[in-house]
Design a protein around this motif. Sequence first.
Motif, PDB file in Angstrom:
ATOM      1  N   PHE A  82      51.218   1.756  35.798  1.00 33.01           N
ATOM      2  CA  PHE A  82      50.571   1.064  36.922  1.00 33.01           C
ATOM      3  C   PHE A  82      49.378   0.358  36.315  1.00 33.01           C
ATOM      4  O   PHE A  82      48.348   0.998  36.059  1.00 33.01           O
TER       5      PHE A  82
ATOM      6  N   ALA B 125      51.597   6.373  33.920  1.00 34.29           N
ATOM      7  CA  ALA B 125      51.851   7.538  34.778  1.00 34.29           C
ATOM      8  C   ALA B 125      52.892   8.455  34.153  1.00 34.29           C
ATOM      9  O   ALA B 125      52.839   9.667  34.303  1.00 34.29           O
TER      10      ALA B 125
ATOM     11  N   PRO C  89      48.435  19.189  36.201  1.00 35.40           N
ATOM     12  CA  PRO C  89      47.216  18.897  36.962  1.00 35.40           C
ATOM     13  C   PRO C  89      47.373  17.671  37.864  1.00 35.40           C
ATOM     14  O   PRO C  89      48.363  16.931  37.743  1.00 35.40           O
ATOM     15  N   ASN C  90      46.398  17.453  38.742  1.00 29.39           N
ATOM     16  CA  ASN C  90      46.431  16.251  39.586  1.00 29.39           C
ATOM     17  C   ASN C  90      46.543  15.013  38.719  1.00 29.39           C
ATOM     18  O   ASN C  90      45.862  14.903  37.697  1.00 29.39           O
ATOM     19  N   GLY C  91      47.424  14.104  39.140  1.00 26.04           N
ATOM     20  CA  GLY C  91      47.575  12.846  38.419  1.00 26.04           C
ATOM     21  C   GLY C  91      48.428  12.948  37.165  1.00 26.04           C
ATOM     22  O   GLY C  91      48.512  11.997  36.387  1.00 26.04           O
ATOM     23  N   ALA C  92      49.100  14.089  36.964  1.00 24.76           N
ATOM     24  CA  ALA C  92      49.885  14.298  35.729  1.00 24.76           C
ATOM     25  C   ALA C  92      51.159  13.467  35.690  1.00 24.76           C
ATOM     26  O   ALA C  92      51.734  13.249  34.611  1.00 24.76           O
TER      27      ALA C  92
ATOM     28  N   LYS D 142      53.726  14.013  38.347  1.00 24.83           N
ATOM     29  CA  LYS D 142      54.793  14.789  38.985  1.00 24.83           C
ATOM     30  C   LYS D 142      55.496  13.982  40.093  1.00 24.83           C
ATOM     31  O   LYS D 142      56.717  13.850  40.095  1.00 24.83           O
ATOM     32  N   THR D 143      54.698  13.463  41.036  1.00 24.73           N
ATOM     33  CA  THR D 143      55.301  12.687  42.131  1.00 24.73           C
ATOM     34  C   THR D 143      55.953  11.421  41.587  1.00 24.73           C
ATOM     35  O   THR D 143      57.016  11.005  42.067  1.00 24.73           O
ATOM     36  N   THR D 144      55.339  10.817  40.581  1.00 24.32           N
ATOM     37  CA  THR D 144      55.937   9.620  39.973  1.00 24.32           C
ATOM     38  C   THR D 144      57.337   9.953  39.444  1.00 24.32           C
ATOM     39  O   THR D 144      58.268   9.156  39.584  1.00 24.32           O
TER      40      THR D 144
ATOM     41  N   GLN E 148      55.290  14.716  50.204  1.00 22.32           N
ATOM     42  CA  GLN E 148      54.068  15.485  50.494  1.00 22.32           C
ATOM     43  C   GLN E 148      53.747  15.388  51.981  1.00 22.32           C
ATOM     44  O   GLN E 148      53.304  16.334  52.590  1.00 22.32           O
TER      45      GLN E 148
ATOM     46  N   GLU F 107      55.637  19.424  46.803  1.00 22.02           N
ATOM     47  CA  GLU F 107      54.629  20.326  47.371  1.00 22.02           C
ATOM     48  C   GLU F 107      55.054  20.927  48.710  1.00 22.02           C
ATOM     49  O   GLU F 107      54.334  20.789  49.718  1.00 22.02           O
TER      50      GLU F 107
ATOM     51  N   HIS G 201      51.711  23.182  43.454  1.00 23.59           N
ATOM     52  CA  HIS G 201      50.545  23.712  42.740  1.00 23.59           C
ATOM     53  C   HIS G 201      50.514  25.235  42.821  1.00 23.59           C
ATOM     54  O   HIS G 201      49.706  25.868  42.141  1.00 23.59           O
TER      55      HIS G 201
HETATM   56  N1  ATP Z   1      51.258   3.309  43.373  1.00 21.62           N
HETATM   57  C1  ATP Z   1      50.381   3.572  42.404  1.00 21.62           C
HETATM   58  N2  ATP Z   1      49.526   2.607  41.970  1.00 21.62           N
HETATM   59  C2  ATP Z   1      48.647   2.854  40.979  1.00 21.62           C
HETATM   60  N3  ATP Z   1      48.545   4.024  40.328  1.00 21.62           N
HETATM   61  C3  ATP Z   1      49.353   5.019  40.717  1.00 21.62           C
HETATM   62  C4  ATP Z   1      50.311   4.849  41.772  1.00 21.62           C
HETATM   63  N4  ATP Z   1      50.988   6.016  41.933  1.00 21.62           N
HETATM   64  C5  ATP Z   1      50.488   6.879  41.032  1.00 21.62           C
HETATM   65  N5  ATP Z   1      49.509   6.281  40.298  1.00 21.62           N
HETATM   66  C6  ATP Z   1      48.750   6.902  39.199  1.00 21.62           C
HETATM   67  O1  ATP Z   1      49.704   7.464  38.304  1.00 21.62           O
HETATM   68  C7  ATP Z   1      49.239   8.730  37.828  1.00 21.62           C
HETATM   69  C8  ATP Z   1      50.263   9.795  38.197  1.00 21.62           C
HETATM   70  O2  ATP Z   1      50.253   9.973  39.601  1.00 21.62           O
HETATM   71  P1  ATP Z   1      51.190  11.031  40.359  1.00 21.62           P
HETATM   72  O3  ATP Z   1      50.989  10.840  41.820  1.00 21.62           O
HETATM   73  O4  ATP Z   1      52.563  10.949  39.831  1.00 21.62           O
HETATM   74  O5  ATP Z   1      50.538  12.411  39.895  1.00 21.62           O
HETATM   75  P2  ATP Z   1      50.827  13.888  40.414  1.00 21.62           P
HETATM   76  O6  ATP Z   1      51.004  14.726  39.187  1.00 21.62           O
HETATM   77  O7  ATP Z   1      51.917  13.902  41.412  1.00 21.62           O
HETATM   78  O8  ATP Z   1      49.437  14.276  41.099  1.00 21.62           O
HETATM   79  P3  ATP Z   1      49.072  15.197  42.376  1.00 21.62           P
HETATM   80  O9  ATP Z   1      49.223  16.628  41.933  1.00 21.62           O
HETATM   81  O10 ATP Z   1      47.646  14.853  42.636  1.00 21.62           O
HETATM   82  O11 ATP Z   1      49.991  14.833  43.512  1.00 21.62           O
HETATM   83  C9  ATP Z   1      47.859   8.952  38.440  1.00 21.62           C
HETATM   84  O12 ATP Z   1      46.893   8.494  37.511  1.00 21.62           O
HETATM   85  C10 ATP Z   1      47.888   8.072  39.675  1.00 21.62           C
HETATM   86  O13 ATP Z   1      46.583   7.652  40.023  1.00 21.62           O
END
Ligand code: ATP
Length: 237
Positions: free
Chosen positions: A11, A16, A34-37, A39-41, A81, A158, A191
């Motif tokens: 991104f 990501a 951790p947050n932002g790792a 996972k959701t991506t 989520q 989650e 988590h």
């Molecule tokens: N649509 C988007 N536009 C810009 N950056 C994004 C977008 N989606 C995710 N990111 C960035 O990509 C990285 C991974 O995000 P992701 O949501 O996959 O993390 P996560 O492990 O699921 O976190 P969480 O536990 O907080 O849900 C983060 O730095 C996030 O800010």
Amino acid sequence: MIELQNITVRFGGVTALDAVSVVFDAPVSGIIGPNGAGKTTTMNVISGFLPSSGQIACDGEVISHQAPHQRARWGLRRSFQREQLADDLSVLDNLRVILDELPGSRRDKVADMDRALEVTGLALKAHTLAARLNTYERRLADVARCLVGRPRIVMFDEPAGGLTPDETQHLGDLILQIHGLTGAATLVIDHDVDLITRICEQTLVLDFGRRIAMGPTAMVLADPLVQAAYLGLEELG
Ligand SMILES: Nc1ncnc2c1ncn2[C@@H]1O[C@H](COP(=O)(O)OP(=O)(O)OP(=O)(O)O)[C@@H](O)[C@H]1O
């Protein structure tokens, strides 16, 4: 079975997911980090909501080129989520809209919905509007949505968020039943490490978009790299 090969998602300046390759081949697998790792991506890439480089195969079929609705038709189910229930529809109609898109006789579809409602304990709420469900019932309805229409891969993002320990325990029991009921493999992000430990045979750990560990859950959680990155412990050794 889900196979990710060399998956990268960027991104702008944020990577990501960074060349992640992994095979999930257990009835229930976990993704933690951790947050932002990332996972959701990872789930968004598997569902087809995000483009990525690399290749995705499910049960040996390459699905990377398929649009999200084609993947859903193929048997990919997903919870988010924030649940995707339509508030102005009953629980039953929330299941029906999924089956409307799929082949099969009306009779089979009714039996399929009845089973999902029975298994999740929502039979008495079948005609209740989704807007009237509490958080836990909404989560159960999410599971019910993932049970209908011959799912092959089910993903929960989650699922335990906002639930009490007892509700989390019951939800975990339900998730454990999915493979036996439908044959689908399940992927869970959470988590709640206790939940992941209890229901996931294998777990992927992501940190800053990179795969830092993958394998049997107990082994992965004992990995010093994982403890340092995810559990917030000081670097060991
Ligand atoms: N649509 C988007 N536009 C810009 N950056 C994004 C977008 N989606 C995710 N990111 C960035 O990509 C990285 C991974 O995000 P992701 O949501 O996959 O993390 P996560 O492990 O699921 O976190 P969480 O536990 O907080 O849900 C983060 O730095 C996030 O800010």
